[in-house]
Design a protein around this motif. Structure first.
Motif, PDB file in Angstrom:
ATOM      1  N   ALA A  57       0.814  -1.215   0.000  1.00  0.00           N
ATOM      2  CA  ALA A  57       0.000   0.000   0.000  1.00  0.00           C
ATOM      3  C   ALA A  57       0.850   1.270   0.000  1.00  0.00           C
ATOM      4  CB  ALA A  57      -0.941  -0.004   1.207  1.00  0.00           C
ATOM      5  N   CYS A  58       1.978   1.275   0.707  1.00  0.00           N
ATOM      6  CA  CYS A  58       2.817   2.482   0.779  1.00  0.00           C
ATOM      7  C   CYS A  58       3.333   2.855  -0.613  1.00  0.00           C
ATOM      8  CB  CYS A  58       4.006   2.271   1.719  1.00  0.00           C
ATOM      9  SG  CYS A  58       3.601   1.583   3.332  1.00  0.00           S
ATOM     10  N   ALA A  59       3.734   1.828  -1.372  1.00  0.00           N
ATOM     11  CA  ALA A  59       4.324   2.070  -2.691  1.00  0.00           C
ATOM     12  C   ALA A  59       3.256   2.439  -3.712  1.00  0.00           C
ATOM     13  CB  ALA A  59       5.099   0.845  -3.145  1.00  0.00           C
ATOM     14  N   THR A  60       2.119   1.784  -3.659  1.00  0.00           N
ATOM     15  CA  THR A  60       1.057   2.069  -4.629  1.00  0.00           C
ATOM     16  C   THR A  60       0.462   3.452  -4.372  1.00  0.00           C
ATOM     17  OG1 THR A  60       0.590  -0.271  -4.885  1.00  0.00           O
ATOM     18  CG2 THR A  60      -1.151   1.247  -5.567  1.00  0.00           C
ATOM     19  N   GLY A  61       0.197   3.760  -3.104  1.00  0.00           N
ATOM     20  CA  GLY A  61      -0.322   5.089  -2.785  1.00  0.00           C
ATOM     21  C   GLY A  61       0.574   6.186  -3.331  1.00  0.00           C
ATOM     22  N   ALA A  62       1.892   5.962  -3.254  1.00  0.00           N
ATOM     23  CA  ALA A  62       2.866   6.985  -3.658  1.00  0.00           C
ATOM     24  C   ALA A  62       2.795   7.324  -5.143  1.00  0.00           C
ATOM     25  CB  ALA A  62       4.281   6.536  -3.301  1.00  0.00           C
ATOM     26  N   GLN A  63       2.135   6.498  -5.924  1.00  0.00           N
ATOM     27  CA  GLN A  63       2.065   6.765  -7.364  1.00  0.00           C
ATOM     28  C   GLN A  63       0.982   7.796  -7.703  1.00  0.00           C
ATOM     29  OE1 GLN A  63       5.107   4.947  -7.482  1.00  0.00           O
ATOM     30  NE2 GLN A  63       4.450   4.844  -9.597  1.00  0.00           N
ATOM     31  N   PHE A  64       0.167   8.140  -6.711  1.00  0.00           N
ATOM     32  CA  PHE A  64      -1.010   8.993  -6.955  1.00  0.00           C
ATOM     33  C   PHE A  64      -0.902  10.334  -6.229  1.00  0.00           C
ATOM     34  CE2 PHE A  64      -2.359   4.727  -7.861  1.00  0.00           C
ATOM     35  CZ  PHE A  64      -3.260   4.855  -8.901  1.00  0.00           C
ATOM     36  N   PRO A  65      -1.324  11.413  -6.881  1.00  0.00           N
ATOM     37  CA  PRO A  65      -1.344  12.714  -6.201  1.00  0.00           C
ATOM     38  C   PRO A  65      -2.439  12.786  -5.141  1.00  0.00           C
ATOM     39  CG  PRO A  65      -1.533  12.948  -8.598  1.00  0.00           C
ATOM     40  CD  PRO A  65      -1.735  11.507  -8.278  1.00  0.00           C
ATOM     41  N   GLY A  66      -3.416  11.895  -5.205  1.00  0.00           N
ATOM     42  CA  GLY A  66      -4.497  11.924  -4.227  1.00  0.00           C
ATOM     43  C   GLY A  66      -5.277  10.629  -4.264  1.00  0.00           C
ATOM     44  N   TYR A  67      -6.127  10.481  -3.252  1.00  0.00           N
ATOM     45  CA  TYR A  67      -6.976   9.299  -3.144  1.00  0.00           C
ATOM     46  C   TYR A  67      -8.415   9.685  -3.451  1.00  0.00           C
ATOM     47  CZ  TYR A  67      -3.123   7.684  -0.070  1.00  0.00           C
ATOM     48  OH  TYR A  67      -1.916   7.339   0.461  1.00  0.00           O
ATOM     49  N   GLU A  68      -9.207   8.697  -3.795  1.00  0.00           N
ATOM     50  CA  GLU A  68     -10.652   8.854  -3.855  1.00  0.00           C
ATOM     51  C   GLU A  68     -11.193   8.079  -2.667  1.00  0.00           C
ATOM     52  OE1 GLU A  68     -11.672  10.890  -6.151  1.00  0.00           O
ATOM     53  OE2 GLU A  68      -9.778  10.940  -7.247  1.00  0.00           O
ATOM     54  N   ALA A  69     -11.731   8.802  -1.701  1.00  0.00           N
ATOM     55  CA  ALA A  69     -12.229   8.177  -0.471  1.00  0.00           C
ATOM     56  C   ALA A  69     -13.671   7.736  -0.681  1.00  0.00           C
ATOM     57  CB  ALA A  69     -12.133   9.164   0.688  1.00  0.00           C
ATOM     58  N   LEU A  70     -13.882   6.421  -0.657  1.00  0.00           N
ATOM     59  CA  LEU A  70     -15.181   5.820  -0.964  1.00  0.00           C
ATOM     60  C   LEU A  70     -15.907   5.460   0.323  1.00  0.00           C
ATOM     61  CD1 LEU A  70     -17.131   4.446  -3.083  1.00  0.00           C
ATOM     62  CD2 LEU A  70     -15.719   2.379  -2.798  1.00  0.00           C
ATOM     63  N   GLU A  71     -17.050   6.102   0.542  1.00  0.00           N
ATOM     64  CA  GLU A  71     -17.858   5.813   1.729  1.00  0.00           C
ATOM     65  C   GLU A  71     -18.795   4.640   1.440  1.00  0.00           C
ATOM     66  OE1 GLU A  71     -17.488   7.385   4.564  1.00  0.00           O
ATOM     67  OE2 GLU A  71     -16.332   9.171   3.987  1.00  0.00           O
ATOM     68  N   GLU A  72     -19.376   4.101   2.502  1.00  0.00           N
ATOM     69  CA  GLU A  72     -20.259   2.953   2.320  1.00  0.00           C
ATOM     70  C   GLU A  72     -21.492   3.274   1.478  1.00  0.00           C
ATOM     71  OE1 GLU A  72     -20.008  -0.363   5.645  1.00  0.00           O
ATOM     72  OE2 GLU A  72     -20.270   1.592   6.579  1.00  0.00           O
ATOM     73  N   ASP A  73     -21.903   4.544   1.461  1.00  0.00           N
ATOM     74  CA  ASP A  73     -23.066   4.914   0.640  1.00  0.00           C
ATOM     75  C   ASP A  73     -22.694   5.158  -0.821  1.00  0.00           C
ATOM     76  OD1 ASP A  73     -21.743   7.319   0.608  1.00  0.00           O
ATOM     77  OD2 ASP A  73     -23.270   8.453   1.687  1.00  0.00           O
ATOM     78  N   GLY A  74     -21.426   4.891  -1.171  1.00  0.00           N
ATOM     79  CA  GLY A  74     -21.000   5.028  -2.568  1.00  0.00           C
ATOM     80  C   GLY A  74     -20.489   6.411  -2.919  1.00  0.00           C
ATOM     81  N   SER A  75     -20.594   7.359  -1.989  1.00  0.00           N
ATOM     82  CA  SER A  75     -20.110   8.706  -2.301  1.00  0.00           C
ATOM     83  C   SER A  75     -18.582   8.742  -2.261  1.00  0.00           C
ATOM     84  CB  SER A  75     -20.700   9.726  -1.317  1.00  0.00           C
ATOM     85  OG  SER A  75     -20.206   9.475  -0.018  1.00  0.00           O
ATOM     86  N   LEU A  76     -18.027   9.669  -3.002  1.00  0.00           N
ATOM     87  CA  LEU A  76     -16.571   9.772  -3.146  1.00  0.00           C
ATOM     88  C   LEU A  76     -16.116  11.176  -2.809  1.00  0.00           C
ATOM     89  CD1 LEU A  76     -16.285   7.906  -6.555  1.00  0.00           C
ATOM     90  CD2 LEU A  76     -15.031   7.236  -4.502  1.00  0.00           C
ATOM     91  N   ARG A  77     -14.975  11.261  -2.121  1.00  0.00           N
ATOM     92  CA  ARG A  77     -14.347  12.554  -1.888  1.00  0.00           C
ATOM     93  C   ARG A  77     -12.871  12.443  -2.232  1.00  0.00           C
ATOM     94  NH1 ARG A  77     -15.505  13.322   4.164  1.00  0.00           N
ATOM     95  NH2 ARG A  77     -15.488  11.058   3.900  1.00  0.00           N
ATOM     96  N   ARG A  78     -12.291  13.557  -2.636  1.00  0.00           N
ATOM     97  CA  ARG A  78     -10.874  13.571  -2.995  1.00  0.00           C
ATOM     98  C   ARG A  78     -10.052  13.933  -1.771  1.00  0.00           C
ATOM     99  NH1 ARG A  78      -7.758  12.467  -7.765  1.00  0.00           N
ATOM    100  NH2 ARG A  78      -5.877  13.697  -7.628  1.00  0.00           N
ATOM    101  N   TRP A  79      -9.083  13.090  -1.433  1.00  0.00           N
ATOM    102  CA  TRP A  79      -8.151  13.377  -0.344  1.00  0.00           C
ATOM    103  C   TRP A  79      -6.751  13.510  -0.960  1.00  0.00           C
ATOM    104  CZ3 TRP A  79      -9.583   9.133   3.868  1.00  0.00           C
ATOM    105  CH2 TRP A  79     -10.844   9.429   4.413  1.00  0.00           C
ATOM    106  N   GLY A  80      -6.061  14.591  -0.675  1.00  0.00           N
ATOM    107  CA  GLY A  80      -4.726  14.799  -1.235  1.00  0.00           C
ATOM    108  C   GLY A  80      -3.675  13.893  -0.604  1.00  0.00           C
ATOM    109  N   ARG A  81      -2.549  13.806  -1.236  1.00  0.00           N
ATOM    110  CA  ARG A  81      -1.443  12.987  -0.747  1.00  0.00           C
ATOM    111  C   ARG A  81      -0.137  13.733  -0.987  1.00  0.00           C
ATOM    112  NH1 ARG A  81       2.365   9.253  -1.119  1.00  0.00           N
ATOM    113  NH2 ARG A  81       2.089   7.318   0.050  1.00  0.00           N
ATOM    114  N   LEU A  82       0.750  13.724  -0.013  1.00  0.00           N
ATOM    115  CA  LEU A  82       2.033  14.421  -0.147  1.00  0.00           C
ATOM    116  C   LEU A  82       2.930  13.675  -1.124  1.00  0.00           C
ATOM    117  CD1 LEU A  82       2.698  15.157   3.614  1.00  0.00           C
ATOM    118  CD2 LEU A  82       1.937  16.770   1.870  1.00  0.00           C
TER     119      LEU A  82
END
Lengths: 377, 377
Positions: free
Chosen positions: B349-374
């Motif tokens: 997970a540490c290495a794969t996450g590092a390939q992305f400028p941000g995450y898509e945070a998926l809630e149980e109701d299917g909604s998505l929010r963008r979370w940034g990553r350093l």
């Protein structure tokens, strides 16, 4: 105080600008001699300054691996762009948005479904696309074989659907597994022959196919002849790396990308030098592992770029690199005290570059400038 | 139209938020039960929202792998930060700048030279530092052995030089090579015992050593007892991954990070599904290669996250992934047509996450929010 290799924050991705320009000139001269246009793949650098240097040296346009690259390089003034990954139907709106703004973006497909999606989108959005069909010349990855009836079927779907059939394209990715000039020249000829055969099959069916696009850095540097080919694509040549060194298409003094690192500790009884260049800096790419010479995570050099014989970055954790000598015993504490700066030549320039938000461009006079790098999709 | 897994641009890094919260709660409950503070390593997520959730669940502070992380998390309101990579003397000014602004930043060393550099800097800049000495509990990487006279020498240099000696810290990185509860529990005990022994040796020399900090996700989840330990560090548990699954400390339904990808082509006669998740998305990490079960570049799941038995991302190029069944034959064209969305569980997970400028945070109701990553240092 202006930045220098002694004061830069580490780890840092250093581009040796003089080497980069020589690499660019070498590939451009080859394309010129072979009578084809050069369309460099900017996925290696993802850097505006690097692509500008390639265009200034004579490149006719660029190849990109993401639409994000296409958007950024178009915004920087490059209009002739080929997106060389099979088009996902969900990305057609992004591609069309670029074309509508004046970008001469070319896209590719190797399936009837992919071609039909382009035709359908073009009809429903009054859009126009220019499309290459991807050819599988070496059983490496994607593409249609030149003698597969599917090739003509795809060409017909596109042409009859009002989409512009620009040509055929192939990438001899199997070249990365070779390491003799004979084998590379032979594969370059297969790449040329299969792609030209595909173009001829399309033309024989009464369909247009003006462009024949081939390339990979190893085959581009090995082809004896490119009769029938119109454009050459290559990417990693701009920096070269240890994988390319093992393949035999470059020498150590042509490697233009390195990672500047600082010694942060030792395990003297094991001969280990601990550095701040872990896999977060080098990437996890171990491309030389399956080649004749395994360089671990990289060849260690002095800060001035001179390789240190037998000293490799043998293992990495996220922010720790362990450098050790292959065989020679030496007092690592005394020779590489804490604070020592070293430079590491990477296995794979595309992967190592991707770990950094930007490069430090090092000129021959020692001056440094920051060049940005695209990240994400 | 709000984003969904069917409309997001791919590739994308998806965080299953409910799983993440369960993982956070699981580790916090363990630390509570063992009677130690939890200081999560945020190098895995490099994400403010994730660290906030860890703090909200009871974490006492954070561990970081770069000073860039320390700066960003401090700016977000976290003050108790441990930078757990041996301090390069050239980075002391950056560390001091943070402390001067009110960040309770702790730094580490495992050498006399490193300790002396801290003392010299503190004197010349009227600076104050809080320092842990790194202990080598399992011969994995860095640190001083608990019975090495060097340990007391370093402690004396720091203490006599006016630098605050906070404690000792170790990381049982060898735990990544184990895969039975017995072996993990035994290594957790070695980690505890060696770090406590180091603290006792320092105290026996008349020097302060209040904190005893241990941890790695596998040992943190396996320790039977942490007598003498004051704080636990662990990172990857927040997402878990296939390497942790093979080690045996999590189950498939706990994996909280995946890469959303789109099918872009096939080689039906080879059973290949071509996706837009190449190594640029997955990283080059092949952590499961040396483990009992090799997952290639990842376990393929349906878009809803359900693993597809035997379907692995078997190889990658920069922007191409090749998914294929380990054994089962199936008509890939029919089952996974172009445009199909899949999700890939990564090796690391540490290495794969590092390939992305941000995450898509998926809630149980299917909604998505963008979370940034350093990104970067």
């Amino acid at each position: 105080m202006s930045a220098s290799l002694e004061t830069l924050n580490t780890p840092a991705a250093i581009i040796d600008v003089a080497r980069m320009h020589r690499n660019i000139a070498r590939m451009q001269a080859r394309a010129d001699r072979l009578g084809v246009r050069l369309r460099p793949h900017v996925k290696t650098s993802k850097c505006l300054q690097v692509a500008r240097a390639q265009i200034a040296a004579g490149a006719s346009g660029i190849t990109v691996s993401t639409l994000r690259e296409a958007e950024a390089f178009f915004a920087d003034g490059i209009t002739d762009i080929l997106y060389a990954v099979a088009m996902a139907p969900s990305k057609l709106d992004q591609a069309w948005a670029l074309r509508r703004r004046g970008c001469s973006l070319k896209i590719i497909t190797d399936s009837v479904l992919g071609a039909q999606a382009m035709v359908d989108f073009a009809r429903s959005h009054r859009a126009s696309f220019e499309v290459y069909i991807e050819i599988d010349s070496d059983h490496h990855r994607s593409g249609v074989r030149s003698d597969d009836p599917l090739l003509i079927e795809i060409a017909k779907v596109l042409h009859d659907g009002g989409v512009t059939l620009v040509g055929v394209l192939t990438h001899a990715g199997e070249s990365y597994k070779l390491d003799t000039p004979q084998a590379l020249q032979a594969l370059a000829e297969v790449e040329r022959r299969e792609c030209v055969a595909a173009a001829q099959a399309i033309r024989a069916a009464g369909l247009p196919c003006p462009e024949v696009s081939v390339g990979s850095t190893p085959t581009a540097l090995s082809a004896a002849d490119l009769a029938g080919v119109t454009e050459l694509r290559a990417g990693v040549y701009v920096f070269f790396d240890l994988v390319m060194l093992n393949i035999g298409v470059c020498a150590m003094p042509e490697l233009a990308l390195s990672v500047l690192t600082t010694v942060i500790g030792h395990q003297p009884q094991k001969g280990w030098i601990i550095t701040d260049s872990g896999w977060m800096a080098m990437s996890r790419d171990r491309g030389t592992q399956s080649q004749a010479r395994d360089f671990g995570y990289g060849q260690v050099c002095a800060a001035d770029g001179t390789p240190i014989e037998g000293l490799l970055l043998s293992s990495t954790n996220q922010e720790h690199g362990v450098a050790s000598h292959e065989s020679v015993e030496c007092d690592v504490l005394e020779r590489y005290p804490i604070g020592t700066r070293l430079r590491i030549l990477p296995n794979h320039a595309c992967a190592t570059g991707a770990q950094f938000p930007g490069y430090e461009a090092l000129e021959e006079d020692g001056s440094l400038r920051r060049w940005g790098r695209l990240h994400g999709w």
